[in-house]
Design an enzyme around this catalytic site. Structure first.
Site, PDB file in Angstrom:
ATOM      1  N   CYS A  79       0.836  -1.208   0.000  1.00  0.00           N
ATOM      2  CA  CYS A  79       0.000   0.000   0.000  1.00  0.00           C
ATOM      3  C   CYS A  79       0.871   1.258   0.000  1.00  0.00           C
ATOM      4  O   CYS A  79       1.494   1.589   1.016  1.00  0.00           O
ATOM      5  CB  CYS A  79      -0.924  -0.020   1.218  1.00  0.00           C
ATOM      6  SG  CYS A  79      -1.840   1.497   1.490  1.00  0.00           S
ATOM      7  N   CYS A  82      -0.085   3.991   2.478  1.00  0.00           N
ATOM      8  CA  CYS A  82       0.302   3.582   3.833  1.00  0.00           C
ATOM      9  C   CYS A  82       1.745   3.994   4.113  1.00  0.00           C
ATOM     10  O   CYS A  82       2.083   4.412   5.234  1.00  0.00           O
ATOM     11  CB  CYS A  82       0.149   2.074   4.016  1.00  0.00           C
ATOM     12  SG  CYS A  82      -1.522   1.436   3.845  1.00  0.00           S
TER      13      CYS A  82
END
Length: 322
Positions: A79, A82
């Site tokens: 991700c 993230c």
């Protein structure tokens, strides 16, 4: 563990209030035990950011949320957002110096936790305070927005739940084990009361709390639990529409206003419940007035004496009486 959303806008969740009082008591026990063992209970800055999995969630998040708001960062290696958000959260966790604890959960390795929190996409950030879960934000967020959210979280944890956070010692050794909390003399009885509440056995819960108070009349958790259980017991057979119609038709009727105030509180309308009874105190005299006053004091116990709404209502009650 089944997390529940908890609004920070001010509604009362009776289960959340109960958990908060339990959490506060356990945190105080932990600090007292650390002091008895000659320690400070302080953590190292490195301990403010932890990796958590399903096996350690109970101890690392739920139990720790009794003493500090735990911010949960749901992330994954693949991700990209993230990877932008996580370093900011980690830096702020250290900067907040014990007022929050950051728990990082890899969703690929902990699918059950992801499902239990209802995470639909990542990054997703939640918090757990006194065992109660609440969503903070999902997706990308600017640092200013994150700071504002964390400031609000810290304020709610302290004012609503009495949770002040961790003591941080730069010289402490990372990974020091927290003091073990010893079982209290009434834990078995309190657990029995909580189990009865969960099972819907309100009469059983009331009796269990009364048993504790018979031995220790000032026990804070038992007083709170009894106030909650008795409130739920009172409204159990109510027809809400009828109760509200009677209250509207009879503004000076103590019993009608008390019943409506009970419903207000169970529904989370704290100010409405308090305001209704304070106005009824102003409208009534004699025994009716005293009955309304005593019910208002009982509702204060349900919400908690440190809640700002209780403090304000106590002042309003004093003005109404004198």
């Amino acid at each position: 563990m089944q997390p529940r959303n908890m609004s920070m806008s001010g509604v009362v969740d009776l289960a959340a209030v109960k958990a908060a009082q339990e959490a506060k008591a356990k945190a105080e026990q932990t600090r007292a035990e650390a002091a008895r063992q000659g320690g400070t209970g302080a953590v190292a800055p490195a301990d403010l950011v932890i990796d958590v999995d399903e096996a350690g969630f109970e101890q690392d998040v739920l139990q720790r949320s009794a003493e500090v708001p735990v911010v949960i960062d749901f992330w994954a290696e693949w991700c990209q957002p993230c990877k932008q958000l996580s370093p900011v959260l980690e830096r702020l966790a250290v900067e907040y110096n014990g007022r929050i604890l950051l728990a990082k959960i890899d969703v690929d390795a902990n699918q059950m936790l992801m499902q239990q929190f209802g995470v639909q996409g990542i990054p997703a950030v939640f918090a757990v305070v006194a065992g109660q879960a609440l969503p903070l934000f999902q997706g990308a967020a600017g640092e200013q927005q994150i700071r504002e959210t964390l400031d609000q979280l810290v304020q709610v944890a302290e004012q609503r739940f009495g949770i002040a956070g961790l003591t941080v010692d730069p010289d402490a050794q990372p990974g020091a084990a927290p003091a073990e909390v010893r079982e209290g003399p009434y834990d078995a009885a309190l657990n029995a009361a909580a189990d009865a509440l969960d099972a819907g056995d309100l009469a059983g819960a009331v009796q269990a709390y009364k048993n504790v108070l018979a031995d220790d009349p000032a026990h804070p958790e038992a007083k709170l639990g009894l106030a909650q259980a008795e409130l739920l017991q009172r409204v159990q057979g109510f027809d809400p529409q009828q109760v509200r119609q009677e209250a509207a038709a009879k503004p000076k009727d103590a019993a009608a206003q008390i019943a409506a105030a009970d419903l207000d509180l169970v529904g989370g309308h704290v100010e409405d419940a308090f305001g209704r009874l304070i106005e009824t105190v102003q409208r009534t005299v004699g025994d009716d007035r005293d009955t309304v006053r005593r019910r208002l004091l009982e509702l204060f116990e349900v919400v908690g004496p440190e809640d700002p709404r209780v403090i304000g209502a106590r002042r309003a009650l004093a003005r109404a009486l004198f």
